[in-house]
Design an enzyme around this catalytic site. Structure first.
Site, mmCIF file in Angstrom:
data_model
loop_
_atom_site.group_PDB
_atom_site.id
_atom_site.type_symbol
_atom_site.label_atom_id
_atom_site.label_comp_id
_atom_site.label_asym_id
_atom_site.label_seq_id
_atom_site.Cartn_x
_atom_site.Cartn_y
_atom_site.Cartn_z
ATOM 1 C CG HIS A 133 -2.130 -0.853 1.101
ATOM 2 N ND1 HIS A 133 -3.146 -0.850 2.025
ATOM 3 C CD2 HIS A 133 -2.513 -1.701 0.107
ATOM 4 C CE1 HIS A 133 -4.104 -1.657 1.620
ATOM 5 N NE2 HIS A 133 -3.763 -2.194 0.467
ATOM 6 C CD GLU A 184 -1.339 4.464 3.558
ATOM 7 O OE1 GLU A 184 -1.157 3.614 2.635
ATOM 8 O OE2 GLU A 184 -2.459 4.863 3.906
ATOM 9 C CB SER A 233 -8.898 7.231 5.582
ATOM 10 O OG SER A 233 -9.024 6.933 6.946
ATOM 11 C CB CYS A 273 -6.156 -0.150 4.876
ATOM 12 S SG CYS A 273 -4.598 -1.053 5.030
ATOM 13 C CB CYS A 324 -1.501 1.647 6.193
ATOM 14 S SG CYS A 324 -1.233 0.885 4.571
#
Lengths: 145, 145
Positions: free
Chosen positions: B50, B52, B77, B79, B82
């Site tokens: 992901h 991040e 935002s 998950c 992350c």
């Protein structure tokens, strides 16, 4: 001890042989191992390849339905990151080798209706205890301390 | 909008150009970007990269003290996975482009005393809305649905 936990321990020992942190994991789908992994912080300079993440990554892209039939085996109680990955993918069951040298996000897993089984394996405990004693700085780094 | 969120959006657009999911992130330490990343599910067949996670990975191995002076910027935002990584490494502040197309683990971050700022960026919202409309199956896969 289940064969799957033995496979996770094999992964951990492979990591140790490579000079890494001895934590291993396997992802099991309907009785078959579909992903294996071990911590690769040292080997790959990775901050995200904890054993569970490595097993998930090695299993490759799966459907949500597949994850829902999976069990994740890990030699050590999963840290917040790996706990989050288990939650993200809806993996319903986690089997943990031990949680005496480190207690991870088991409460959060249970609060999200995941089945958590702790085997309290002496082999897993000793493997981690020995590593932490020898290389406390690497272990602390791995859990963000 | 901060320059750092603009850098995260640049990363997201880079991912989109590569045929990927348009989510970007940068890790900022004392006013300097030390890691950049974007979602690489499609590009690398990765289930853990992901945005991040990619930014954290690209920042490399850091001390706990360094993470404690970091802010993570992300276009969406974060998950559960992350969120867990942010908790693991003790990152105290997260700036989020938007949480309208997806609400991640913001409550868990706040419950763990992390500062969470949501910019409600129209650019971030439209970027995700357009992608989700075009490729709902990829988006659902990315969040384990």
């Amino acid at each position: 001890m289940s064969n799957f936990m033995m496979a996770a321990i094999e992964e951990a020992l492979k990591g140790l042989d490579e000079g890494g942190i001895p934590i291993g994991s396997v992802l099991v789908h309907n009785g078959n191992i579909i992903g294996r992994g071990h911590n690769r912080r040292i080997q790959k300079g990775s901050v995200i390849l904890h054993a569970e993440m490595d097993a998930l990554e090695n299993a490759g892209r799966l459907t949500a339905a597949t994850y829902k039939d999976c069990t994740l085996y890990t030699t050590l109680s999963p840290c917040p990151m790996c706990t989050g990955a288990i939650l993200l993918y809806g993996i319903p069951k986690v089997v943990i080798g031990e949680n005496q040298t480190f207690m991870g996000g088991e409460d959060l897993l249970k609060a999200n209706n995941r089945e958590v089984i702790v085997e309290n394996s002496q082999e897993c405990i000793e493997m981690m205890r020995e590593f932490i004693e020898k290389r406390p700085e690497l272990w602390n780094e791995d859990i963000g301390r």
